[in-house]
Design an enzyme around this catalytic site. Structure first.
Site, short mmCIF file in Angstrom:
data_model
loop_
_atom_site.label_atom_id
_atom_site.label_comp_id
_atom_site.label_asym_id
_atom_site.label_seq_id
_atom_site.Cartn_x
_atom_site.Cartn_y
_atom_site.Cartn_z
N GLN A 90 0.86 -1.18 0.00
CA GLN A 90 0.00 0.00 0.00
C GLN A 90 0.90 1.23 0.00
OE1 GLN A 90 -3.70 -0.52 0.05
NE2 GLN A 90 -2.77 -2.41 -0.70
N ALA A 129 -11.67 2.49 4.58
CA ALA A 129 -10.73 1.66 3.82
C ALA A 129 -9.85 2.51 2.90
CB ALA A 129 -11.51 0.63 3.02
N HIS A 130 -8.95 1.84 2.21
CA HIS A 130 -7.98 2.57 1.37
C HIS A 130 -8.64 3.33 0.23
CE1 HIS A 130 -7.02 -1.59 -0.71
NE2 HIS A 130 -8.29 -1.41 -0.56
N ASN A 131 -8.13 4.54 0.03
CA ASN A 131 -8.56 5.40 -1.07
C ASN A 131 -9.99 5.87 -0.99
OD1 ASN A 131 -6.34 3.33 -2.44
ND2 ASN A 131 -6.10 5.47 -2.99
#
Lengths: 338, 338, 338
Positions: free
Chosen positions: B196, B237-239
């Protein structure tokens, strides 16, 4: 740890059947127990394992003991006797006695000499720790907290300031008690914080799981009754009150200012909305949302039951049309009458 | 803390009614307030408590003040005035000024002299802390993080590397910002990790509750807008991108790459699936699953409403048969036509 | 980090198309990539971005490469190749080598010289850390834990005693492994604690997200198979067993003694009740409750689909009347027959 079966029977206050001289060296399941171990039968669905068990002794009910040749401890509540046996055989390593050299303890804090304070723990100003308590490594206790005797905070717990714990309160790692409740006033599209001026009060004989949150009150305290048991990831919002003996399984949540009575049970991931009252003895099913107060004991549920996805999709589509479907049935009934 | 009511009225910019010399020493609810305390009436359902309150003064709306003899602060937004009063009476103990001797601060880190860094805190290489910030005991800040001025990280917070916080960001204990997003590529039955590589950017005036997670981006950053407020146990969560002023209650979750507009609200344990877009002003009901993008503001829900369990079981059984039930109604309608 | 495209193709074992001398300095998305960066196309819905990308090179499938002029790495599994590229470009700062002066490591613990132990970490008695492992700041490892080689615990992780991790296990911050399972015996309205005597065993190549909990077994161990991946806020109760390659997204939960097969997937906030068995290859939809064992691979769901709230209210009301609605349809069918 090892103990003669007769002595174990005496300690538990249960009836001995068979060889009292048998030395018990451990506790296990009916399926896995060896000849020096004691097992238990509390749930009828495991009764068939009784015939094949290699356990040296079994804790069971009188009716299950009747046609059993093997050595046994006989009691009406085998699960309770089992619980007490596990406590006897508990081999959890304790934090070494005294205050670890790396711990940071405020001069104004009171830590009795029989306490155990782990490495890198931090104890704030005017904190009072009860006799015989154990504070895990890395745990942080905010100013003015008061802990009763025999409390046990595991490693990396966080208590904010002005948190009061009763006696024999166990708190597992990652849990946060006394963080700000979620209170904000809207101001033309902006959120203005409401400082959370209350505290948290926890009763005696309470167990609080890992990574759980109990927020401090906005005004007045959040209150956890005696003998409450909370699993991991439980969210207790500001000014919630939980009655004595209430239990919440993992991922359950109670929103702000809601009061639960005594001996309520929240199943896993059950949620209760804010500003409600639940009477004593309410059971909330897994992942259920409670949005109205409850004055009748018993079970409550929301949601639907498990289906294969392709079938579920059909039902879910029809759910959207449910009102029109009901109206169409009404129409059919009406035209039948005509 | 104590303040004359007239001075309080002036600070809040609200109208004084009655004795301006009254000394206010605390803030409480209508029900519990004593004669030196100020209470508030923001929710009409508590109006009946106005007659019996012992509060020295009450913050309320003009229409509620009319037939009231007691001392009052009058404003169109009593909840906002109350919020500001709580801030005034906030007695939270601060981390002592300076850097605690037990804290570990990298030589390359920049920590202004007016900051407060608690015991056993760890600040990594090239970190920049903004003026007047407070870092709680046991909190770990990864390399290359940047915090704006007046930030407040409580005890035992974790920031991974390359996390950027704006000004006046408050983070509660146990919260983790910048952990790896959950990204893996399937490779013949094995999971291969996707490193990541992005970071996390948080705006100004943001509040992040306890035990919450904001993951770093896979490529590019996870972005939290200005004045976003997140409760405990919120999963970002990511992004993900959250627009300004968006609020998420406890146990809400937003899956990867989803964008929420401004002033959205996720109620408790609401969830939004990945790769979606929600426009401004969307309200998601408690425990609701959002699985499609939303382009119309307003409320959205899934699930069913609370029922006693024995009744629920019947409905749940029928839900499984809903498609066939709908077909049977169709059949009845058809046969009526024939 | 920079690498010639030809060398990158060789390392990944994929086909090079175009200029092998291109120097790749980073990895990005099709939309954001610059001329020195490599992007990827794995999901057909992004195919339209291919025409406009500024990426220096793109990882893609043979069929997508055909009519493409630009430089590319061609492979049947572009997402896997992308994963490997991200690992190559991973710039995560490592904990400095050796044991930080502020860390507290028991004399009986074994920490190989190539390990990295961060500030204020605490390592208990008789702990064995595998070669090349990294222990983050503030992380606490209980007595008798065993970690395989190349493990990576991020900051502020907590391992209780007797937790066994395999090789290459990554654990993110705030996660607690080995806390007591939630076991209590009822005793005339009181809860009596069942000491949790088991441990936790985690396989190889496992990733465990942030603020996740894996409880120790009551009797016997909680078991996490090889190559299991768990996201944030995942609850794994005592004596759960997860088969190899199983994945759980954020806020999923598995209750006590339940066994999941291999390659199962729990979507976000999915929950599985206790004492169940799920066969290999089960997919559980978001926020679904599994309350019965599953012996057929495939997807399973509960709940309903997203609706505007005013429409939802109508359907939710009708859901309560579903049993009576079904009976009325039966009645209509019966009267038609007569």
């Amino acid at each position: 740890m090892h103990i003669r079966l007769a002595e174990l029977a005496e300690r538990l206050g249960v009836e001995l059947q068979g060889d009292g001289n048998l030395m018990i060296t451990g506790v296990s399941t009916l399926k896995d127990a060896g000849s020096g171990e004691i097992a238990f039968l509390a749930n009828e669905s495991y009764r068939k394992q009784l015939a094949d068990t290699s356990a040296g002794a079994v804790i069971l009910r009188p009716q299950d003991a009747q046609d059993l040749a093997t050595t046994a401890l006989v009691t009406d509540n085998p699960y309770l006797a089992f619980a007490k046996v596990t406590q006897l055989f508990n081999n959890r390593p304790l934090v070494p006695s005294g205050i670890h050299a790396s711990a940071v303890v405020a001069e104004t804090a009171s830590v009795p000499s029989d306490c155990r304070v782990g490495a890198n723990a931090v104890i704030g100003e005017y904190v009072e720790i009860g006799a015989g308590s154990e504070i895990g490594a890395g745990t942080v206790i905010g100013d003015h907290c008061v802990l009763g005797s025999q409390c046990h905070l595991n490693a990396n717990v966080t208590l904010y300031h002005d948190v009061i714990l009763g006696e024999r309160v166990r708190v597992h790692s990652g849990t946060v008690i006394g963080a700000d409740g979620f209170g904000f006033a809207p101001d033309k599209g902006r959120w203005e914080k409401i400082a959370q001026l209350g505290g948290v009060r926890v009763g005696n004989d309470v167990e609080i799981g890992a990574n759980t949150c109990i927020d401090r009150g906005a005004l007045g305290d959040t209150v956890i009754g005696n003998n409450v048991i909370l699993d991991n990831f439980v969210q207790i919002a500001h000014n919630v009150e939980l009655g004595d003996g209430t239990a919440a399984a993992a991922q359950a949540g109670v929103a702000g200012s809601t009061k639960l009575g005594k001996h309520c049970t929240l199943a896993g991931n059950a949620g209760v909305a804010g500003h409600l009252e639940l009477c004593d003895g309410v059971f909330v099913a897994p992942k259920t949302v409670i949005s109205k107060s409850i004055s009748e004991p018993g079970g409550y549920a929301t949601g639907t039951a498990q289906m294969p996805m392709n079938e579920w999709r059909k039902s879910a589509t029809r759910f959207r049309q449910l009102d029109s479907l009901a109206r169409r049935v009404q129409q059919l009934e009406k035209s039948k009458k005509d």
